[in-house]
Write a protein that holds these residues in place. Structure first.
Motif, PDB file in Angstrom:
ATOM      1  N   GLN A 248       0.781  -1.704  -0.115  1.00 26.42           N
ATOM      2  CA  GLN A 248       0.588  -0.067   0.353  1.00 26.42           C
ATOM      3  C   GLN A 248       0.645   1.134  -0.041  1.00 26.42           C
ATOM      4  OE1 GLN A 248      -3.144   0.072   2.435  1.00 26.42           O
ATOM      5  NE2 GLN A 248      -4.013  -2.211   1.978  1.00 26.42           N
ATOM      6  N   SER A 249       0.328   2.619  -0.791  1.00 24.76           N
ATOM      7  CA  SER A 249       0.900   3.612  -0.280  1.00 24.76           C
ATOM      8  C   SER A 249       0.717   3.983   1.315  1.00 24.76           C
ATOM      9  CB  SER A 249       0.773   4.452  -1.717  1.00 24.76           C
ATOM     10  OG  SER A 249      -0.861   4.994  -1.862  1.00 24.76           O
ATOM     11  N   VAL A 250       1.700   5.105   0.859  1.00 23.77           N
ATOM     12  CA  VAL A 250       1.709   6.310   1.880  1.00 23.77           C
ATOM     13  C   VAL A 250      -0.414   6.963   1.852  1.00 23.77           C
ATOM     14  CG1 VAL A 250       1.971   8.760   3.949  1.00 23.77           C
ATOM     15  CG2 VAL A 250       3.470   6.456   2.646  1.00 23.77           C
ATOM     16  N   VAL A 251      -0.492   7.316   1.032  1.00 24.69           N
ATOM     17  CA  VAL A 251      -1.931   7.828   0.727  1.00 24.69           C
ATOM     18  C   VAL A 251      -3.256   7.137   0.999  1.00 24.69           C
ATOM     19  CG1 VAL A 251      -3.021   8.950  -0.786  1.00 24.69           C
ATOM     20  CG2 VAL A 251      -0.915   9.815  -1.208  1.00 24.69           C
ATOM     21  N   GLN A 252      -2.292   5.985   0.639  1.00 24.60           N
ATOM     22  CA  GLN A 252      -3.779   4.479   1.171  1.00 24.60           C
ATOM     23  C   GLN A 252      -4.446   4.898   2.271  1.00 24.60           C
ATOM     24  OE1 GLN A 252      -2.359   1.751  -1.602  1.00 24.60           O
ATOM     25  NE2 GLN A 252      -3.711   2.144  -3.264  1.00 24.60           N
ATOM     26  N   VAL A 253      -3.084   5.078   3.002  1.00 31.08           N
ATOM     27  CA  VAL A 253      -2.677   4.019   4.664  1.00 31.08           C
ATOM     28  C   VAL A 253      -3.769   5.197   5.066  1.00 31.08           C
ATOM     29  CG1 VAL A 253      -1.459   4.045   6.786  1.00 31.08           C
ATOM     30  CG2 VAL A 253      -1.391   2.110   4.342  1.00 31.08           C
ATOM     31  N   LEU A 254      -2.877   6.968   5.104  1.00 27.76           N
ATOM     32  CA  LEU A 254      -3.721   8.053   5.584  1.00 27.76           C
ATOM     33  C   LEU A 254      -5.217   8.087   5.249  1.00 27.76           C
ATOM     34  CD1 LEU A 254      -0.756  10.355   4.848  1.00 27.76           C
ATOM     35  CD2 LEU A 254      -1.401   9.429   7.455  1.00 27.76           C
ATOM     36  N   GLU A 255      -5.468   8.019   3.660  1.00 31.04           N
ATOM     37  CA  GLU A 255      -6.940   7.696   3.184  1.00 31.04           C
ATOM     38  C   GLU A 255      -7.421   7.047   4.521  1.00 31.04           C
ATOM     39  OE1 GLU A 255      -8.033   6.898  -0.545  1.00 31.04           O
ATOM     40  OE2 GLU A 255      -8.380   9.076  -0.699  1.00 31.04           O
ATOM     41  N   ARG A 256      -6.880   5.819   4.767  1.00 30.46           N
ATOM     42  CA  ARG A 256      -8.256   4.712   5.662  1.00 30.46           C
ATOM     43  C   ARG A 256      -8.421   4.798   7.361  1.00 30.46           C
ATOM     44  NH1 ARG A 256      -5.482  -0.049   7.848  1.00 30.46           N
ATOM     45  NH2 ARG A 256      -3.738   0.709   6.167  1.00 30.46           N
ATOM     46  N   HIS A 257      -7.117   6.093   6.926  1.00 36.58           N
ATOM     47  CA  HIS A 257      -7.595   6.604   9.032  1.00 36.58           C
ATOM     48  C   HIS A 257      -7.320   8.263   8.732  1.00 36.58           C
ATOM     49  CE1 HIS A 257      -4.754   2.958   8.991  1.00 36.58           C
ATOM     50  NE2 HIS A 257      -5.449   3.269  10.536  1.00 36.58           N
ATOM     51  N   GLY A 258      -9.077   8.374   7.510  1.00 31.45           N
ATOM     52  CA  GLY A 258      -9.533   9.865   7.150  1.00 31.45           C
ATOM     53  C   GLY A 258      -8.592  10.890   7.221  1.00 31.45           C
ATOM     54  N   ILE A 259      -7.849  10.737   6.805  1.00 32.65           N
ATOM     55  CA  ILE A 259      -6.665  12.225   6.824  1.00 32.65           C
ATOM     56  C   ILE A 259      -6.451  11.835   4.863  1.00 32.65           C
ATOM     57  CG2 ILE A 259      -4.145  13.079   6.773  1.00 32.65           C
ATOM     58  CD1 ILE A 259      -4.410  11.323   9.287  1.00 32.65           C
ATOM     59  N   GLU A 260      -7.250  12.808   3.671  1.00 34.90           N
ATOM     60  CA  GLU A 260      -7.285  13.311   2.641  1.00 34.90           C
ATOM     61  C   GLU A 260      -5.868  13.963   2.366  1.00 34.90           C
ATOM     62  OE1 GLU A 260      -9.575  12.791   0.248  1.00 34.90           O
ATOM     63  OE2 GLU A 260     -10.434  11.500   0.877  1.00 34.90           O
ATOM     64  N   ILE A 261      -5.427  13.136   1.528  1.00 28.14           N
ATOM     65  CA  ILE A 261      -3.682  14.317   0.833  1.00 28.14           C
ATOM     66  C   ILE A 261      -4.875  14.216  -0.718  1.00 28.14           C
ATOM     67  CG2 ILE A 261      -1.301  14.390  -0.256  1.00 28.14           C
ATOM     68  CD1 ILE A 261      -1.502  13.059   2.649  1.00 28.14           C
ATOM     69  N   ALA A 262      -4.942  15.500  -1.505  1.00 26.72           N
ATOM     70  CA  ALA A 262      -5.036  15.547  -3.098  1.00 26.72           C
ATOM     71  C   ALA A 262      -3.947  15.014  -3.836  1.00 26.72           C
ATOM     72  CB  ALA A 262      -4.697  17.183  -3.096  1.00 26.72           C
ATOM     73  N   MET A 263      -4.294  14.176  -4.631  1.00 26.62           N
ATOM     74  CA  MET A 263      -3.826  13.652  -5.571  1.00 26.62           C
ATOM     75  C   MET A 263      -4.370  13.584  -7.092  1.00 26.62           C
ATOM     76  SD  MET A 263      -2.532   9.901  -4.700  1.00 26.62           S
ATOM     77  CE  MET A 263      -4.635   8.852  -4.625  1.00 26.62           C
ATOM     78  N   SER A 264      -3.237  13.868  -7.888  1.00 25.98           N
ATOM     79  CA  SER A 264      -4.022  13.661  -9.353  1.00 25.98           C
ATOM     80  C   SER A 264      -3.245  12.550 -10.004  1.00 25.98           C
ATOM     81  CB  SER A 264      -3.179  15.029  -9.730  1.00 25.98           C
ATOM     82  OG  SER A 264      -4.370  15.319 -11.378  1.00 25.98           O
ATOM     83  N   CYS A 265      -1.814  12.408 -10.316  1.00 25.54           N
ATOM     84  CA  CYS A 265      -1.388  11.036 -11.323  1.00 25.54           C
ATOM     85  C   CYS A 265      -1.104  10.152 -10.862  1.00 25.54           C
ATOM     86  CB  CYS A 265      -0.539  11.927 -11.937  1.00 25.54           C
ATOM     87  SG  CYS A 265       1.051  11.664 -10.800  1.00 25.54           S
ATOM     88  N   GLU A 266      -0.892   9.938  -9.027  1.00 25.23           N
ATOM     89  CA  GLU A 266      -0.631   9.261  -8.513  1.00 25.23           C
ATOM     90  C   GLU A 266       0.129   7.794  -9.071  1.00 25.23           C
ATOM     91  OE1 GLU A 266      -4.284   6.485  -8.193  1.00 25.23           O
ATOM     92  OE2 GLU A 266      -5.359   8.198  -8.532  1.00 25.23           O
ATOM     93  N   GLN A 267       0.941   8.852  -9.197  1.00 23.31           N
ATOM     94  CA  GLN A 267       2.651   7.601 -10.102  1.00 23.31           C
ATOM     95  C   GLN A 267       4.298   8.988 -10.137  1.00 23.31           C
ATOM     96  OE1 GLN A 267       1.880   6.168 -14.155  1.00 23.31           O
ATOM     97  NE2 GLN A 267       0.342   7.672 -14.792  1.00 23.31           N
ATOM     98  N   GLY A 268       3.711   9.505  -9.164  1.00 26.43           N
ATOM     99  CA  GLY A 268       4.748  11.121  -9.081  1.00 26.43           C
ATOM    100  C   GLY A 268       5.556  11.279 -10.313  1.00 26.43           C
ATOM    101  N   ILE A 269       4.121  11.727 -10.783  1.00 28.46           N
ATOM    102  CA  ILE A 269       4.512  12.819 -11.932  1.00 28.46           C
ATOM    103  C   ILE A 269       3.964  14.560 -11.907  1.00 28.46           C
ATOM    104  CG2 ILE A 269       4.252  13.100 -14.688  1.00 28.46           C
ATOM    105  CD1 ILE A 269       3.946  10.245 -14.722  1.00 28.46           C
ATOM    106  N   CYS A 270       3.282  14.350 -11.348  1.00 26.60           N
ATOM    107  CA  CYS A 270       2.603  15.786 -11.402  1.00 26.60           C
ATOM    108  C   CYS A 270       2.500  16.994  -9.605  1.00 26.60           C
ATOM    109  CB  CYS A 270       0.858  15.403 -11.554  1.00 26.60           C
ATOM    110  SG  CYS A 270       0.092  15.315  -9.842  1.00 26.60           S
TER     111      CYS A 270
END
Ligand code: FES
Length: 316
Positions: A248-270
């Motif tokens: 799992q990614s850091v974003v996925q883990v944080l999201e599971r615990h209610g902490i949202e990080i804005a994402m777009s490309c999901e692959q380290g480009i943007c």
């Protein structure tokens, strides 16, 4: 967010459609500069980035080109199969991570395949301001090269060099084109990873300075995740610690615990998810930060990057 409607869809080449977008309410679209892209929010919740390839002076429309990628993670397939004239989409305002450098005496533009989209916009802009440039457009075949007619009939057609794999005599000789590196000549490249690497490596071998090399990636290079392990992240503001398992990614883990990080490309480009690191050493897997920025280890892209240390403390 801007609500747009697909005004027209045109087959530009094999597996490539262009989509002309206009504001649903008919109002002018936000201005953009050559090299800019928009996020397109697709019906199934996917968000994809597409470069704008119309003339940057235009305000009544945006034009994007979409290649149906056989390795599609869903975005290009959805665009090709579900989005046609009359479809409504939500898009972001244009954002430019690939701008033209100011004050260049000469620009060398390299496009590989669908990488022509931002490069074409740059060529239009450079031609418009009377700047000196060359456009090298590489594709597997003429059937797979989008916008060729538009370029051939453009006022800058004499600056176009076409290189098709099916015509070996037209092969790009990057070392030759990139000879005579100078501080006021800038290089721009967009296309498949291997093509970009070849152009950039050739430039470096010819003595080009990093500051003159500009690139835009469409997709991250595949990463070997076989040896990925788990680590922990700590939320700096609350002290909460969460384990990030290998799959799992850091974003996925944080999201599971209610902490949202804005994402777009999901692959380290943007760079949308860029987060400051207060302690620990990230394992950078992005293409957004420069090598120098990565070496500082004070920020990372939690959509794809991991940790070299057992704990990473984040400024969130
Ligand atoms: Fe694009 Fe993380 S979401 S870099």
């Amino acid at each position: 967010m801007i609500d747009v409607v697909v005004v027209s869809r045109t087959r530009e080449a094999q597996d490539i459609y262009s989509y002309e977008l206009a504001a649903v309410d008919g109002s002018p679209l936000p201005a953009f500069s050559a090299g800019a892209h928009i996020d397109v929010h697709l019906p199934d919740g996917l968000v994809r980035q597409y470069s704008l390839c119309n003339h940057p002076e235009e305000r009544h429309r945006y034009l994007i080109g979409v290649l149906k990628d056989p390795a599609s993670r869903g975005g290009s397939r959805c665009m090709h199969e579900q989005i046609d004239c009359g479809a409504q989409l939500r898009i972001s305002e244009p954002r430019n991570l690939f701008p033209l450098a100011h004050g260049a005496r000469r620009s060398l533009l390299f496009a590989g395949g669908i990488g022509i989209t931002p490069i074409l916009c740059m060529a239009e802009r450079l031609a418009h301001i009377g700047a000196d440039f060359e456009l090298h457009y590489c594709a597997r075949s003429s059937e797979r090269a989008a916008f060729v007619e538009r370029i051939r009939t453009a006022p800058f057609a004499d600056r176009l060099f076409l290189h098709f794999d099916e015509q070996p005599q037209t092969a790009l000789d990057a070392s030759k084109v990139l000879a005579n590196a100078q501080d006021d000549i800038h290089l721009y490249v967009c296309g498949p990873g291997g093509f970009m690497q070849h152009v950039l490596d050739s430039a470096r071998a010819q003595g080009w300075q990093e500051g003159c090399l500009h690139r835009e990636y469409f997709a991250a290079a595949p990463v070997d995740t076989a040896n990925d392990g788990s680590f922990s992240v700590q939320v700096g503001s609350t002290g909460q610690v969460f384990e990030v398992p290998a799959d799992q990614s850091v974003v996925q883990v944080l999201e599971r615990h209610g902490i949202e990080i804005a994402m777009s490309c999901e692959q380290g480009i943007c760079g949308t998810c860029l987060t400051r690191v207060l302690d620990g050493v990230p394992e950078h897997r992005d293409l957004f930060l420069t090598e120098e920025e990565q070496a500082l280890n004070d920020q990372f892209t939690p959509c794809c990057s991991r940790s070299k240390t057992p704990l990473l403390v984040l400024d969130i």
